[in-house]
Scaffold this motif. Structure first.
Motif, mmCIF file in Angstrom:
data_model
loop_
_atom_site.group_PDB
_atom_site.id
_atom_site.type_symbol
_atom_site.label_atom_id
_atom_site.label_comp_id
_atom_site.label_asym_id
_atom_site.label_seq_id
_atom_site.Cartn_x
_atom_site.Cartn_y
_atom_site.Cartn_z
ATOM 1 N N GLU A 194 1.161 -4.290 9.145
ATOM 2 C CA GLU A 194 2.388 -3.906 9.841
ATOM 3 C C GLU A 194 2.811 -4.962 10.857
ATOM 4 N N ALA A 195 1.851 -5.701 11.406
ATOM 5 C CA ALA A 195 2.195 -6.717 12.409
ATOM 6 C C ALA A 195 2.816 -7.958 11.779
ATOM 7 N N GLU A 196 2.285 -8.378 10.631
ATOM 8 C CA GLU A 196 2.705 -9.653 10.043
ATOM 9 C C GLU A 196 3.528 -9.505 8.768
ATOM 10 N N PRO B 228 -6.593 5.278 7.708
ATOM 11 C CA PRO B 228 -7.782 4.402 7.820
ATOM 12 C C PRO B 228 -7.522 2.996 7.274
ATOM 13 N N TRP B 229 -6.739 2.880 6.184
ATOM 14 C CA TRP B 229 -6.435 1.556 5.628
ATOM 15 C C TRP B 229 -5.615 0.741 6.617
ATOM 16 N N PRO C 109 0.847 -1.195 0.000
ATOM 17 C CA PRO C 109 0.000 0.000 0.000
ATOM 18 C C PRO C 109 0.883 1.246 0.000
ATOM 19 N N HIS C 110 0.267 2.382 -0.238
ATOM 20 C CA HIS C 110 1.040 3.623 -0.157
ATOM 21 C C HIS C 110 1.260 3.965 1.321
ATOM 22 N N PRO C 111 2.492 4.358 1.689
ATOM 23 C CA PRO C 111 2.771 4.640 3.101
ATOM 24 C C PRO C 111 2.332 6.022 3.576
ATOM 25 N N SER C 112 1.556 6.723 2.794
ATOM 26 C CA SER C 112 1.138 8.084 3.144
ATOM 27 C C SER C 112 0.374 8.126 4.468
#
Length: 198
Positions: free
Chosen positions: A178-180, A169-170, A161-164
């Protein structure tokens, strides 16, 4: 860096094909002949347009964290090629920035890719890059495409995904990312692109 690549990068940075851009042309690109990691994102934002340094914003801080790369590693063109779908800042839209200009990728991407023979992994950030490079193999949504990352890895692709910060919300809806997945991303990037350089 090879002479043909140097000449092509100069031509890209001098490109004025989109002279009607609201803030004028300002192509941003990074590449070196030895690069093993290629990052294809969307388009520079306003801050990057002003600094001419790719991912020189909060999105870049998060992206470097996801990839497990230091600033020196990330900004070494012999490590990382950074090629947006649109090389110039497309200006502001009612929500976020305008889409990347459609002229850029057909004009420059194929020529640039041909001069990066050492790339072993390409990060596809967001749906514009994924749509262009994954085509019909892209899943029905960004979440599904990112979740299916293992399907694309044998071909040398890794969708993200875009890190913006606008994507909060995403990330809230998809805590698994981010966890896995981020630890897996760091491992893949290190093993495929940096193993012999550490």
């Amino acid at each position: 860096m090879s002479e043909p690549l140097t000449a092509l990068l100069e031509a890209i940075r001098a490109c004025r094909a989109c002279s009607d851009l609201p803030h004028g042309p300002g192509p941003v690109v990074q590449a070196g002949y030895g690069a093993r990691l290629r990052i294809i994102g969307q388009a520079p934002g306003r801050k990057v347009h002003e600094s001419r340094v790719p991912w020189d914003d909060p999105s870049g801080v998060r992206l470097r964290d996801w990839l497990g790369l230091s600033i020196d590693e990330f900004y070494d063109p012999e490590n990382v090629a950074i090629i947006p779908m649109g090389f110039c800042y497309p200006g502001k839209a009612s929500s976020g920035d305008n889409p990347p200009r459609s002229e850029c990728a057909p004009l420059w991407h194929q020529r640039l890719m041909a001069l990066l023979p050492n790339v072993s992994l390409t990060i596809l950030i967001g749906h514009y890059a994924q749509g262009c490079y994954l085509g019909r193999n892209r899943k029905g949504s960004l979440e599904e495409t990112v979740r299916a990352w293992r399907d694309y890895l044998p071909g040398g692709w890794l969708p993200l995904p875009h890190p913006s910060p606008r994507n909060r919300p995403w990330f809230a809806r998809n805590p698994w990312f981010e966890a896995e997945l981020v630890p897996e991303v760091r491992s893949v990037v290190r093993s495929l692109c940096f193993q012999e350089r550490t």
